[in-house]
Design a protein around this motif. Sequence first.
Motif, short mmCIF file in Angstrom:
data_model
loop_
_atom_site.label_atom_id
_atom_site.label_comp_id
_atom_site.label_asym_id
_atom_site.label_seq_id
_atom_site.Cartn_x
_atom_site.Cartn_y
_atom_site.Cartn_z
N GLN A 29 -26.30 -23.57 -11.87
CA GLN A 29 -26.03 -23.12 -13.37
C GLN A 29 -25.24 -22.15 -13.59
OE1 GLN A 29 -27.83 -24.88 -16.04
NE2 GLN A 29 -28.51 -26.09 -14.43
N ILE A 30 -24.61 -22.02 -14.61
CA ILE A 30 -23.64 -20.98 -14.77
C ILE A 30 -23.63 -20.74 -16.38
CG2 ILE A 30 -21.45 -22.25 -15.12
CD1 ILE A 30 -19.88 -20.12 -13.86
N GLU A 31 -23.53 -19.19 -16.68
CA GLU A 31 -23.67 -18.94 -18.32
C GLU A 31 -22.41 -17.94 -18.50
OE1 GLU A 31 -26.40 -16.55 -21.24
OE2 GLU A 31 -27.40 -17.77 -19.94
N LEU A 32 -21.57 -18.47 -19.39
CA LEU A 32 -20.21 -17.80 -19.58
C LEU A 32 -20.50 -16.90 -20.82
CD1 LEU A 32 -17.83 -20.55 -20.40
CD2 LEU A 32 -18.17 -19.44 -18.46
N PRO A 33 -20.06 -15.72 -20.71
CA PRO A 33 -19.93 -14.73 -21.69
C PRO A 33 -19.50 -15.07 -22.92
CG PRO A 33 -18.18 -14.11 -20.19
CD PRO A 33 -19.01 -15.42 -19.63
N LEU A 34 -19.87 -14.42 -23.94
CA LEU A 34 -19.49 -14.76 -25.44
C LEU A 34 -17.87 -14.83 -25.49
CD1 LEU A 34 -21.94 -12.90 -27.59
CD2 LEU A 34 -21.96 -15.59 -27.16
N ALA A 35 -17.24 -14.03 -24.82
CA ALA A 35 -15.80 -13.97 -25.01
C ALA A 35 -15.15 -15.54 -24.54
CB ALA A 35 -15.18 -12.85 -24.02
N ALA A 37 -17.02 -18.31 -24.48
CA ALA A 37 -18.02 -19.21 -24.90
C ALA A 37 -18.36 -19.08 -26.53
CB ALA A 37 -19.16 -19.35 -23.98
N TRP A 38 -17.10 -18.77 -27.22
CA TRP A 38 -17.50 -18.27 -28.68
C TRP A 38 -17.99 -19.52 -29.44
CZ3 TRP A 38 -14.10 -20.78 -31.78
CH2 TRP A 38 -12.91 -21.23 -31.10
N THR A 39 -17.84 -20.65 -29.19
CA THR A 39 -17.99 -21.78 -29.98
C THR A 39 -19.53 -22.28 -29.89
OG1 THR A 39 -17.34 -23.30 -28.03
CG2 THR A 39 -15.76 -22.75 -29.60
N GLY A 40 -20.13 -21.50 -28.87
CA GLY A 40 -21.69 -21.80 -28.94
C GLY A 40 -22.36 -22.05 -27.71
N CYS A 41 -21.95 -23.05 -26.96
CA CYS A 41 -22.52 -23.61 -25.71
C CYS A 41 -22.05 -22.46 -24.64
CB CYS A 41 -22.25 -24.96 -25.30
SG CYS A 41 -22.88 -25.44 -23.86
N ARG A 42 -23.38 -21.83 -23.98
CA ARG A 42 -22.76 -20.90 -22.98
C ARG A 42 -23.11 -21.30 -21.55
NH1 ARG A 42 -24.84 -15.52 -24.57
NH2 ARG A 42 -23.69 -14.94 -22.60
N ALA A 43 -24.32 -22.18 -21.44
CA ALA A 43 -24.82 -22.66 -20.24
C ALA A 43 -24.34 -23.96 -19.93
CB ALA A 43 -26.52 -22.75 -20.07
N GLU A 57 -12.47 -26.72 -18.33
CA GLU A 57 -11.43 -26.62 -19.64
C GLU A 57 -11.61 -25.51 -20.60
OE1 GLU A 57 -11.92 -31.58 -20.23
OE2 GLU A 57 -12.75 -30.32 -21.78
N ARG A 58 -12.61 -25.04 -20.76
CA ARG A 58 -12.96 -23.80 -21.48
C ARG A 58 -12.57 -22.61 -21.10
NH1 ARG A 58 -18.23 -23.72 -24.98
NH2 ARG A 58 -16.84 -24.81 -26.07
N ILE A 59 -12.87 -22.35 -19.60
CA ILE A 59 -12.51 -21.21 -19.15
C ILE A 59 -10.98 -21.29 -19.01
CG2 ILE A 59 -12.33 -20.07 -16.85
CD1 ILE A 59 -15.17 -21.10 -16.35
N ILE A 60 -10.24 -22.37 -18.73
CA ILE A 60 -8.75 -22.17 -18.57
C ILE A 60 -7.89 -21.98 -20.00
CG2 ILE A 60 -6.79 -23.75 -18.08
CD1 ILE A 60 -8.37 -25.16 -15.82
N VAL A 61 -8.57 -22.51 -20.91
CA VAL A 61 -8.08 -22.37 -22.29
C VAL A 61 -8.41 -21.08 -22.72
CG1 VAL A 61 -7.85 -22.98 -24.66
CG2 VAL A 61 -7.74 -24.91 -22.66
N GLU A 62 -9.63 -20.51 -22.48
CA GLU A 62 -10.08 -19.26 -23.25
C GLU A 62 -9.89 -17.86 -22.43
OE1 GLU A 62 -10.80 -19.16 -26.25
OE2 GLU A 62 -10.79 -21.55 -26.57
N ALA A 63 -9.71 -17.99 -21.18
CA ALA A 63 -9.55 -16.73 -20.30
C ALA A 63 -8.35 -16.08 -20.72
CB ALA A 63 -9.57 -17.11 -18.90
#
Length: 106
Positions: A29-35, A37-43, A57-63
């Motif tokens: 399991q991994i939980e992303l920080p709000l920065a 995962a700002w759209t809601g799902c973090r786990a 996808e989220r990490i590559i686009v949002e980092a």
Amino acid sequence: MEERASYLRRCPIAVPQHLAELADPSHGQIELPLALAWTGCRAYDLDFPADLAVLYERIIVEATGPSGLEAFLNETLLTRVWHRLYLPSQNRNRWESLFPELANAA
């Protein structure tokens, strides 16, 4: 449409210096920080293929910098799922230009 294209050109695309720097985590399991995962799902569950793809996808686009990538991506997993990721063409092109092994991964 011009406004969107302009934003995409200005949006920073974070990439690591080397794929080998992407060494964390590889399962569980991994939980992303709000920065990230700002759209809601973090786990996310790295052992569940759909979760893994959405997470990457989220990490590559949002980092916004290499540290966000290094903390959450794994080189082996990234190579395995690369062709299944839905990424903006700017992100995919940048990563593949720096790491042709991703484009060649099966």
